[in-house]
Design a protein around this motif. Structure first.
Motif, mmCIF file in Angstrom:
data_model
loop_
_atom_site.group_PDB
_atom_site.id
_atom_site.type_symbol
_atom_site.label_atom_id
_atom_site.label_comp_id
_atom_site.label_asym_id
_atom_site.label_seq_id
_atom_site.Cartn_x
_atom_site.Cartn_y
_atom_site.Cartn_z
ATOM 1 N N ASN A 279 -47.682 124.328 -32.754
ATOM 2 C CA ASN A 279 -47.230 125.233 -31.700
ATOM 3 C C ASN A 279 -45.937 125.958 -32.072
ATOM 4 O OD1 ASN A 279 -49.386 124.407 -30.090
ATOM 5 N ND2 ASN A 279 -48.194 122.793 -29.096
ATOM 6 N N LEU B 219 -52.359 129.380 -26.708
ATOM 7 C CA LEU B 219 -51.795 128.032 -26.792
ATOM 8 C C LEU B 219 -52.081 127.192 -25.550
ATOM 9 C CD1 LEU B 219 -48.292 128.592 -28.452
ATOM 10 C CD2 LEU B 219 -50.424 127.862 -29.526
ATOM 11 N N GLY C 217 -53.834 124.779 -23.637
ATOM 12 C CA GLY C 217 -54.824 123.766 -23.968
ATOM 13 C C GLY C 217 -55.437 123.170 -22.715
ATOM 14 N N GLY D 209 -52.066 123.497 -29.184
ATOM 15 C CA GLY D 209 -51.864 124.037 -27.847
ATOM 16 C C GLY D 209 -51.015 123.137 -26.963
#
Length: 344
Positions: free
Chosen positions: A174, A307, A309, A333
């Motif tokens: 990330n 990103l 999730g 993510g």
């Protein structure tokens, strides 16, 4: 006024505690709505911090990345119901030289004070910024993490020499994703190269000029500056690869967090005259600067949406545990908790 605080009392165990909030003329009450789980939260949740640190810190409410709604503001700064992003760094003093996020006296939510896993968060006006109109609230939840990368690049911009033809970013997680995205937005004429260990992750870096597996770096490749976004036990390997690839007098910005000392090739740091720049956390000016960048380049938030999730509605302690357990097994993510304290 009674407030419920959901504290981690020992690894993998949350409990509700109650505290009294005295409504006064200076503090604002915010109801958390979207909370993002960070690796730092996971180190506490899984008990991966040293035992003496856990004894000192716990019990404590976790989470320092989040957005919410104002429910009470006697200062008149915000309207009731207004959406805001919370700034976790809380300075206790001002210094003409040292930024608020480096003052040793500053407190930080989810580390040296209770985080955002509360029914209400009591704070002061300058620890809040307005959520931009129309911004995806799931992306807003992890604004703090993006400001950390923004802060690192801003410091780099003030410190590094002006030759910035090629910048390398080590890390395909990330932080590497966000840092390379912001670098490409900040320095559009610069060649941004990303170095990682997982080919599938590197495929997501569509905005980067080039991506490389760390085991397949061309011998002739050189960079002007480098950003280390790896952390952990692999940080030393990443830093040493940067040292090998970087031109003399380049700057290496360190963002990855490591619990243990990291061995680096200091002889070549000396021979090349390198500058190593440590960065940590962020402050109010970084939040404001990042939101201005979003306004100028709205495409950034579109990339950040990738990103997002797992998204977990949270209405009780079991849901909190489920969100943290899900987050442990994510590949990439951010895990977002939709925090419904009204339903607890």
């Amino acid at each position: 006024m009674l407030n419920t605080v959901y504290q981690l009392v020992r690894p993998r165990q949350f409990e509700a505690a109650f505290e009294d909030i005295s409504l006064d003329g200076t503090h604002i009450l915010v109801r958390p709505r979207y909370l993002s789980i960070c690796n730092a939260d996971q180190r506490y949740y899984q008990g991966k911090r040293p035992e003496d640190v856990l004894r000192q810190k716990l019990p404590m409410a976790l989470i320092h990345e989040g957005a919410g709604q104002v429910v009470y503001d006697p200062t008149g700064t915000f309207q009731t119901g207004e959406k805001v992003i919370l700034i976790p760094n809380t300075p206790c003093e001002q210094d003409e030289v040292i930024a608020e996020n480096y003052l040793r006296s500053s407190r930080f939510r989810g580390s040296s004070m209770n985080g955002l896993m509360q029914e209400y968060v009591e704070t002061v006006p300058d620890r809040l910024v307005r959520l931009p109109e129309g911004m995806n609230e799931l992306v807003a939840a992890f604004t703090e993490m993006v400001t950390v990368c923004y802060h690192a690049i801003a410091r780099f911009d003030r410190t590094a020499h002006s030759r910035r033809e090629t910048i390398g970013v080590w890390g395909d997680g990330n932080m590497g994703y966000i840092t390379s995205l912001l670098l490409k937005s900040w320095f559009p004429g610069c060649r941004v190269c990303v170095f990682g260990v997982t080919e599938n992750k590197l495929n997501d870096f569509s905005f980067a000029d080039e991506v490389y597996l760390v085991t397949q770096i061309p011998k002739e490749l050189r960079i002007d500056h480098g950003f280390e976004c790896v952390g952990g036990n692999a940080a030393g390997q990443a830093i040493n690869q940067i040292i090998d690839c970087i031109h003399p007098e380049g700057t290496i910005a360190l963002l990855g967090v490591s619990e243990n000392p990291v061995p680096i090739h200091t002889r070549m740091v000396l021979e090349k005259g390198l500058r190593i720049l440590g960065t940590s956390r962020s402050g109010r000016q970084d939040f404001l600067g990042l939101l201005r960048l979003y306004e100028r380049q709205p495409k950034i938030t579109s990339y950040l949406e990738k990103l997002i999730g797992g998204v977990v509605p949270v209405r009780g302690i079991r849901d909190m545990e489920a969100a943290f357990e899900m987050d442990i097994h994510k590949i990439m993510g951010k895990t977002i908790m939709i925090w419904d304290s009204e339903g607890f």
